[in-house]
Design an enzyme around this catalytic site. Sequence first.
Site, PDB file in Angstrom:
ATOM      1  N   THR A  60      -3.316  -8.314  -9.023  1.00 34.67           N
ATOM      2  CA  THR A  60      -4.708  -7.906  -9.224  1.00 34.67           C
ATOM      3  C   THR A  60      -5.068  -7.744 -10.693  1.00 34.67           C
ATOM      4  O   THR A  60      -6.207  -7.414 -11.009  1.00 34.67           O
ATOM      5  CB  THR A  60      -4.994  -6.566  -8.516  1.00 34.67           C
ATOM      6  OG1 THR A  60      -4.159  -5.546  -9.095  1.00 34.67           O
ATOM      7  CG2 THR A  60      -4.725  -6.660  -7.033  1.00 34.67           C
ATOM      8  N   SER A  71       1.598   3.388  -3.151  1.00 34.90           N
ATOM      9  CA  SER A  71       2.352   2.337  -3.827  1.00 34.90           C
ATOM     10  C   SER A  71       3.785   2.395  -3.324  1.00 34.90           C
ATOM     11  O   SER A  71       4.321   3.480  -3.062  1.00 34.90           O
ATOM     12  CB  SER A  71       2.333   2.547  -5.344  1.00 34.90           C
ATOM     13  OG  SER A  71       3.297   1.724  -5.981  1.00 34.90           O
ATOM     14  N   SER A 104     -13.235  -3.930  -7.905  1.00 39.73           N
ATOM     15  CA  SER A 104     -12.206  -4.887  -8.303  1.00 39.73           C
ATOM     16  C   SER A 104     -10.972  -4.707  -7.438  1.00 39.73           C
ATOM     17  O   SER A 104     -10.839  -3.708  -6.719  1.00 39.73           O
ATOM     18  CB  SER A 104     -11.824  -4.704  -9.784  1.00 39.73           C
ATOM     19  OG  SER A 104     -11.243  -3.426  -9.989  1.00 39.73           O
ATOM     20  N   TYR A 130       3.383   7.916 -12.324  1.00 41.39           N
ATOM     21  CA  TYR A 130       2.595   7.159 -11.350  1.00 41.39           C
ATOM     22  C   TYR A 130       3.213   7.256  -9.952  1.00 41.39           C
ATOM     23  O   TYR A 130       2.510   7.509  -8.963  1.00 41.39           O
ATOM     24  CB  TYR A 130       2.502   5.701 -11.796  1.00 41.39           C
ATOM     25  CG  TYR A 130       1.713   4.829 -10.863  1.00 41.39           C
ATOM     26  CD1 TYR A 130       0.327   4.868 -10.845  1.00 41.39           C
ATOM     27  CD2 TYR A 130       2.362   3.933 -10.009  1.00 41.39           C
ATOM     28  CE1 TYR A 130      -0.405   4.065  -9.996  1.00 41.39           C
ATOM     29  CE2 TYR A 130       1.637   3.114  -9.151  1.00 41.39           C
ATOM     30  CZ  TYR A 130       0.256   3.182  -9.150  1.00 41.39           C
ATOM     31  OH  TYR A 130      -0.464   2.367  -8.297  1.00 41.39           O
TER      32      TYR A 130
END
Length: 269
Positions: free
Chosen positions: A176, A128, A13, A141
């Site tokens: 996404t 990221s 994905s 994160y």
Amino acid sequence: MSSQTVLVTGATSGIGAEVARQFVARGHRVYGTTRNPDTVQRPIPGVTYVRLDNADYDSATACADLAGPVDILVNNAGESQAGALEDTSMQAIEDLFRVNVFGPIALTKAVLPGMRERRRGTVVMVGSMLSSFPVAFRSNYAATKSALKAFALATRREVAPYGIRMISVEPGTIATGIGDRRSIHVGEKSPYRAEYETLAAATRRNEDAGISAEDMATQIVDAALAEHPKPFYARGNQAGVVFFLRRLAPRQLILDMTARKHGLPKVKI
């Protein structure tokens, strides 16, 4: 360029699926990882699916053995997390680091000996932009993605004498649907709840308007196939402009601007 063997993690994905698809379209042999290859609902023609669980380091060795000599590794698989640090258990933080940092490192270590012996190879760490522009309620994160970037940039010179290239790529906000799979850690009566909800709403709006997985995948594939790739790439969120400002502006100003983009007002301390 001759066909190369590519291993893409998280290839069912989002960015990982598009990276795998584009490598196949460019004539390369592609292995894509998933926790359960037997349950892939929409397999990409030309991709061979192999098992990998980032939280299981032994599966990294088994995955590398199944793929055989790997020319390009794209460490894309990971999990997203948000919430208040005070409300997040140490177990949840450790689990996130296991999946987002230690698992990719285990897989990288598994393919490096073969790359070194053949004196060629490329490893891409997909991070990221929260690593470069951290924001409240995304601390854990952002920290995992900062760790991946540090591994890539530091190891780049270490493995360069053996023809191995290490690359760090930072996507900005991507459309996404990852927000639907993000683990949330904030108590119902938490003092942080209201501001977290403000950030969460802004994050959903930003993600809905983010760049496509296809665009981000093109950046990753182009970087991996470049003759002389740069150490670092970023795309999305007007990356060229904001990284330029980051070099010139005071750090607190950048933090305030990042908070504002996520719906949070400036707080002077």
